[in-house]
Every structure is written in C-alpha cells, then in structure tokens.
Write a protein that holds these residues in place. Structure first.
Motif, PDB file in Angstrom:
ATOM      1  N   ARG A 136       0.827  -1.223   0.000  1.00 35.21           N
ATOM      2  CA  ARG A 136       0.000   0.000   0.000  1.00 35.21           C
ATOM      3  C   ARG A 136       0.850   1.257   0.000  1.00 35.21           C
ATOM      4  O   ARG A 136       0.459   2.293  -0.524  1.00 35.21           O
ATOM      5  CB  ARG A 136      -0.860  -0.002   1.269  1.00 35.21           C
ATOM      6  N   THR A 137       2.038   1.172   0.622  1.00 34.76           N
ATOM      7  CA  THR A 137       2.923   2.351   0.659  1.00 34.76           C
ATOM      8  C   THR A 137       3.668   2.525  -0.670  1.00 34.76           C
ATOM      9  O   THR A 137       4.437   3.460  -0.815  1.00 34.76           O
ATOM     10  CB  THR A 137       3.980   2.218   1.776  1.00 34.76           C
ATOM     11  N   GLY A 138       3.451   1.618  -1.601  1.00 32.29           N
ATOM     12  CA  GLY A 138       4.164   1.675  -2.881  1.00 32.29           C
ATOM     13  C   GLY A 138       5.447   0.871  -2.866  1.00 32.29           C
ATOM     14  O   GLY A 138       6.214   0.894  -3.820  1.00 32.29           O
ATOM     15  N   ALA A 206      -1.423   2.744  -5.484  1.00 31.32           N
ATOM     16  CA  ALA A 206       0.006   2.383  -5.530  1.00 31.32           C
ATOM     17  C   ALA A 206       0.405   1.936  -6.939  1.00 31.32           C
ATOM     18  O   ALA A 206       1.468   2.333  -7.444  1.00 31.32           O
ATOM     19  CB  ALA A 206       0.300   1.281  -4.514  1.00 31.32           C
ATOM     20  N   ILE A 207      -0.458   1.160  -7.609  1.00 33.62           N
ATOM     21  CA  ILE A 207      -0.061   0.645  -8.926  1.00 33.62           C
ATOM     22  C   ILE A 207      -0.154   1.758  -9.983  1.00 33.62           C
ATOM     23  O   ILE A 207       0.672   1.812 -10.912  1.00 33.62           O
ATOM     24  CB  ILE A 207      -0.863  -0.627  -9.307  1.00 33.62           C
ATOM     25  N   ALA A 208      -1.118   2.677  -9.829  1.00 29.54           N
ATOM     26  CA  ALA A 208      -1.193   3.808 -10.769  1.00 29.54           C
ATOM     27  C   ALA A 208       0.041   4.686 -10.617  1.00 29.54           C
ATOM     28  O   ALA A 208       0.622   5.142 -11.615  1.00 29.54           O
ATOM     29  CB  ALA A 208      -2.471   4.614 -10.537  1.00 29.54           C
ATOM     30  N   ALA A 209       0.469   4.919  -9.387  1.00 29.60           N
ATOM     31  CA  ALA A 209       1.675   5.732  -9.175  1.00 29.60           C
ATOM     32  C   ALA A 209       2.903   5.034  -9.750  1.00 29.60           C
ATOM     33  O   ALA A 209       3.776   5.673 -10.339  1.00 29.60           O
ATOM     34  CB  ALA A 209       1.866   6.004  -7.680  1.00 29.60           C
ATOM     35  N   ALA A 210       2.952   3.710  -9.603  1.00 28.97           N
ATOM     36  CA  ALA A 210       4.108   2.971 -10.112  1.00 28.97           C
ATOM     37  C   ALA A 210       4.178   3.042 -11.640  1.00 28.97           C
ATOM     38  O   ALA A 210       5.241   3.227 -12.219  1.00 28.97           O
ATOM     39  CB  ALA A 210       4.038   1.515  -9.660  1.00 28.97           C
ATOM     40  N   VAL A 211       3.017   2.906 -12.287  1.00 27.03           N
ATOM     41  CA  VAL A 211       3.004   2.804 -13.755  1.00 27.03           C
ATOM     42  C   VAL A 211       2.981   4.185 -14.417  1.00 27.03           C
ATOM     43  O   VAL A 211       3.648   4.409 -15.428  1.00 27.03           O
ATOM     44  CB  VAL A 211       1.778   1.971 -14.202  1.00 27.03           C
ATOM     45  N   GLU A 212       2.227   5.121 -13.831  1.00 24.27           N
ATOM     46  CA  GLU A 212       1.993   6.396 -14.531  1.00 24.27           C
ATOM     47  C   GLU A 212       2.550   7.611 -13.801  1.00 24.27           C
ATOM     48  O   GLU A 212       2.559   8.713 -14.352  1.00 24.27           O
ATOM     49  CB  GLU A 212       0.479   6.586 -14.740  1.00 24.27           C
ATOM     50  N   GLY A 213       2.995   7.442 -12.571  1.00 22.63           N
ATOM     51  CA  GLY A 213       3.508   8.584 -11.812  1.00 22.63           C
ATOM     52  C   GLY A 213       4.946   8.905 -12.195  1.00 22.63           C
ATOM     53  O   GLY A 213       5.544   8.246 -13.042  1.00 22.63           O
ATOM     54  N   ALA A 214       5.478   9.938 -11.569  1.00 25.43           N
ATOM     55  CA  ALA A 214       6.878  10.290 -11.803  1.00 25.43           C
ATOM     56  C   ALA A 214       7.773   9.205 -11.208  1.00 25.43           C
ATOM     57  O   ALA A 214       7.429   8.599 -10.195  1.00 25.43           O
ATOM     58  CB  ALA A 214       7.178  11.631 -11.133  1.00 25.43           C
ATOM     59  N   SER A 216      10.349   8.106  -8.951  1.00 23.68           N
ATOM     60  CA  SER A 216      10.774   8.777  -7.731  1.00 23.68           C
ATOM     61  C   SER A 216      11.010   7.762  -6.625  1.00 23.68           C
ATOM     62  O   SER A 216      10.263   6.779  -6.510  1.00 23.68           O
ATOM     63  CB  SER A 216       9.668   9.752  -7.303  1.00 23.68           C
ATOM     64  N   ALA A 217      12.009   8.045  -5.803  1.00 20.91           N
ATOM     65  CA  ALA A 217      12.248   7.200  -4.632  1.00 20.91           C
ATOM     66  C   ALA A 217      11.054   7.241  -3.680  1.00 20.91           C
ATOM     67  O   ALA A 217      10.865   6.330  -2.879  1.00 20.91           O
ATOM     68  CB  ALA A 217      13.508   7.659  -3.902  1.00 20.91           C
ATOM     69  N   ALA A 218      10.231   8.283  -3.804  1.00 15.34           N
ATOM     70  CA  ALA A 218       9.047   8.379  -2.946  1.00 15.34           C
ATOM     71  C   ALA A 218       8.007   7.320  -3.325  1.00 15.34           C
ATOM     72  O   ALA A 218       7.114   7.022  -2.536  1.00 15.34           O
ATOM     73  CB  ALA A 218       8.439   9.775  -3.051  1.00 15.34           C
ATOM     74  N   GLN A 219       8.112   6.795  -4.534  1.00 15.34           N
ATOM     75  CA  GLN A 219       7.215   5.729  -5.011  1.00 15.34           C
ATOM     76  C   GLN A 219       8.098   4.598  -5.533  1.00 15.34           C
ATOM     77  O   GLN A 219       8.371   4.515  -6.732  1.00 15.34           O
ATOM     78  CB  GLN A 219       6.307   6.233  -6.143  1.00 15.34           C
ATOM     79  N   PRO A 220       8.569   3.728  -4.655  1.00 14.36           N
ATOM     80  CA  PRO A 220       9.552   2.728  -5.096  1.00 14.36           C
ATOM     81  C   PRO A 220       9.097   1.913  -6.306  1.00 14.36           C
ATOM     82  O   PRO A 220       9.909   1.564  -7.168  1.00 14.36           O
ATOM     83  CB  PRO A 220       9.733   1.849  -3.857  1.00 14.36           C
ATOM     84  N   GLY A 221       7.790   1.635  -6.408  1.00  9.91           N
ATOM     85  CA  GLY A 221       7.301   0.857  -7.544  1.00  9.91           C
ATOM     86  C   GLY A 221       7.522   1.554  -8.876  1.00  9.91           C
ATOM     87  O   GLY A 221       7.588   0.903  -9.922  1.00  9.91           O
ATOM     88  N   SER A 222       7.662   2.878  -8.871  1.00  5.87           N
ATOM     89  CA  SER A 222       7.856   3.620 -10.127  1.00  5.87           C
ATOM     90  C   SER A 222       9.184   3.270 -10.789  1.00  5.87           C
ATOM     91  O   SER A 222       9.382   3.565 -11.975  1.00  5.87           O
ATOM     92  CB  SER A 222       7.762   5.129  -9.894  1.00  5.87           C
ATOM     93  N   ALA A 223      10.080   2.619 -10.053  1.00 10.69           N
ATOM     94  CA  ALA A 223      11.366   2.214 -10.627  1.00 10.69           C
ATOM     95  C   ALA A 223      11.175   1.258 -11.798  1.00 10.69           C
ATOM     96  O   ALA A 223      12.054   1.149 -12.664  1.00 10.69           O
ATOM     97  CB  ALA A 223      12.235   1.559  -9.554  1.00 10.69           C
ATOM     98  N   ILE A 224      10.025   0.585 -11.877  1.00 11.75           N
ATOM     99  CA  ILE A 224       9.793  -0.335 -13.003  1.00 11.75           C
ATOM    100  C   ILE A 224       9.871   0.401 -14.335  1.00 11.75           C
ATOM    101  O   ILE A 224      10.141  -0.194 -15.367  1.00 11.75           O
ATOM    102  CB  ILE A 224       8.453  -1.097 -12.909  1.00 11.75           C
ATOM    103  N   GLN A 225       9.632   1.718 -14.312  1.00  5.14           N
ATOM    104  CA  GLN A 225       9.663   2.490 -15.565  1.00  5.14           C
ATOM    105  C   GLN A 225      11.075   2.574 -16.151  1.00  5.14           C
ATOM    106  O   GLN A 225      11.255   2.954 -17.298  1.00  5.14           O
ATOM    107  CB  GLN A 225       9.115   3.899 -15.332  1.00  5.14           C
ATOM    108  N   LEU A 226      12.071   2.221 -15.331  1.00  2.80           N
ATOM    109  CA  LEU A 226      13.458   2.254 -15.802  1.00  2.80           C
ATOM    110  C   LEU A 226      13.881   0.924 -16.422  1.00  2.80           C
ATOM    111  O   LEU A 226      15.011   0.786 -16.883  1.00  2.80           O
ATOM    112  CB  LEU A 226      14.395   2.574 -14.621  1.00  2.80           C
TER     113      LEU A 226
END
Ligand code: GLP
Length: 261
Positions: A136-138, A206-214, A216-226
């Motif tokens: 839930r925290t991302g 959490a999953i929207a932030a990971a896939v579509e958010g910036a 950022s270390a604030a959203q660890p799941g967003s690292a998948i974009q790399l």
C-alpha cells in the motif's frame, strides 16, 4: 513502457505468469526465479504447481532467490519468509530446497548478509524472471518510500503502515519485526524480466503511481519504468485509477501473436 494486462481475476493472472515460467524453464532448465511473498503471488504458485504436475515439468535445476526477509525472527518461525517460501513455493512446486535462497535475517552477521546475497545472485548469473507484489505504501520487496533507486540488498526499517498490514500474520502488531533485509531497487532492476501484480481496490493508487507517476524514490514501484521488460498484471479494481486504461486494453487486444509476456 511496461506492458499492462488487465485480467478478469487473479486466476487468469496466475495462468499467464505460470505459462511464461514454464516456457522459461523449457528454454533454461536451471532458470533463476525471483520469488515474492505476500498474498499477491499465490495464484502464480498455484497455477505453476498444477502445470508442473500435469505436464511433468522437470524443475530439479530451477533456482530461486526470495526478495526479502524479516530480521530477528527466531529460526523456524512460521512467518519468517524462509518458512513461507518453503511452504508456499518450494514444497508445492517440488523445487530443490538447496537451490532456493532467502536473505539471512539472523542478527548475527547481518552487517554482511546483504553483500553475501548480492554475490550469490551474481554467481547464479542473475534473476531471469522476478515476481513482484506492491505494498500500500508503494513498496516493492521491502523497499519503503525513500529507498534509493540504486539500492542493493540491505537492512531497512519497516514503516508502521507496512507493519500494520503484515500484523495479520502475527499474534499482535507489536510482534511484527521492526527491521527487514530486502533486495534493493537496483537489485530488482537487474532481473531480466519483471512481473508485477496487483489485485483489489486497495492497490489501485500504488499501482497507478508505479506505472503512470513520476519516477521517484518516494514511489519505489515507479522504478519499473526504468526497466526494459516489465509485465504488470492487474484486475479491474486495481486498474481503476489508471489514466491510460483504454490504451492498455487496446494494446493487449492487438498484441502480436508471436509475442509472449
Ligand atoms: C510485503 C512483502 C512484499 C509484498 C507486499 C504486499 O510487505 N515484503 O514483497 O509485495 O507485502 O503484500 P500482499 O501481496 O500480501 O498484498
């Protein structure tokens, strides 16, 4: 971009990932799987166990690395991830126990446990397919918000939100360890294929932030974009906050027949 697959339910997600893992094992009998705990990956393990039985898939050479472990639980504690991985993955799939590793959460030697684990993953030739859930925290693994996007396996302090979420596995919230040892985001990004799953409305933000958010270390799941090869499997409820939902459905409906996930 990650490939986003909206599935009717958890069972369909489990079947899709089990297909990909069986194909991988046929291509590479000593494939290295990245194993996640939590409720989310259970449909994969169920579907995979069935396929292995029905098709007599030889998994004796398959290797595995768990994402994370609590620090300081007594040896043999049923909620240690070592015990969970054995119960939910190694035994039902019939994997060779010695080939499946979990980070060592024993406080004695914890200062070099991260480096040892990294060395073991490198010696195995890296992870072929990494299964991921999202908190839930991302968080992915136990990389809580603020984790370096280049981090490797190390000790982390759990957030209170994560301790509360995981309290369901313990007698009381106070029994949930304060510390964990987790593969870093940098470790996860080295795997050759990331498969991230999320089910239910509670995971939609959490999953929207990971896939579509910036990113950022604030959203660890967003690292998948790399990462160049990511598959995200979600049910309708978890997909409910995506802005580009129509495009994800369109791309999946028109997926070239020759392409696996
Ligand atoms: C735990 C695990 C994560 C997992 C997350 C979500 O904190 N360390 O790897 O992804 O919980 O758990 P669940 O799948 O049960 O929602």
């Amino acid at each position: 971009m990650a490939e986003i697959v909206i599935v009717p339910g958890e069972a369909e997600a489990g079947d899709l990932v089990a297909d990909a893992i069986v194909d991988l094992i046929h291509r590479k009998p000593d494939a290295v799987l990245g194993l996640a705990t939590g409720s989310t990956p259970l449909p994969i393990y169920r579907a995979l166990a069935q396929r292995i039985r029905d098709e007599s898939v030889d998994v004796r050479g398959v290797r595995g690395f768990a994402l994370d472990e609590y620090v300081g639980l007594p040896a043999g504690h049923p909620e240690s991830y070592r015990a969970v991985i054995r119960r939910e993955v190694v035994e039902p799939l019939g994997l060779t126990p010695e080939l499946v590793r979990v980070p060592n959460g024993d406080p004695a030697g914890i200062e070099h446990a991260g480096a040892d684990y990294e060395a073991a993953i490198v010696a195995a030739g890296g992870v072929d397919l990494q299964i991921l859930g999202i908190g839930r925290t991302g968080h992915i693994g136990f990389n809580e918000p603020g984790s370096s996007l280049a981090s490797l396996t190390r000790v982390k302090t759990l957030t209170e939100a994560t301790r509360l979420d995981n309290a369901r596995f313990f007698d009381s919230p106070d029994d949930v360890p304060m510390h964990c040892i987790t593969q870093g985001i940098g470790t996860i990004l080295r795997a050759r294929h990331l498969v991230l799953l999320a089910f239910g409305e509670a995971k939609a933000d959490a999953i929207a932030a990971a896939v579509e958010g910036a990113v950022s270390a604030a959203q660890p799941g967003s690292a998948i974009q790399l990462h160049p090869h990511v598959t995200v499997l979600v049910d309708e409820a978890a997909a409910s906050k995506f802005e580009n939902l129509a495009y994800y459905r369109h791309a999946w409906a028109n997926k070239p027949a020759w392409q696996g996930i």
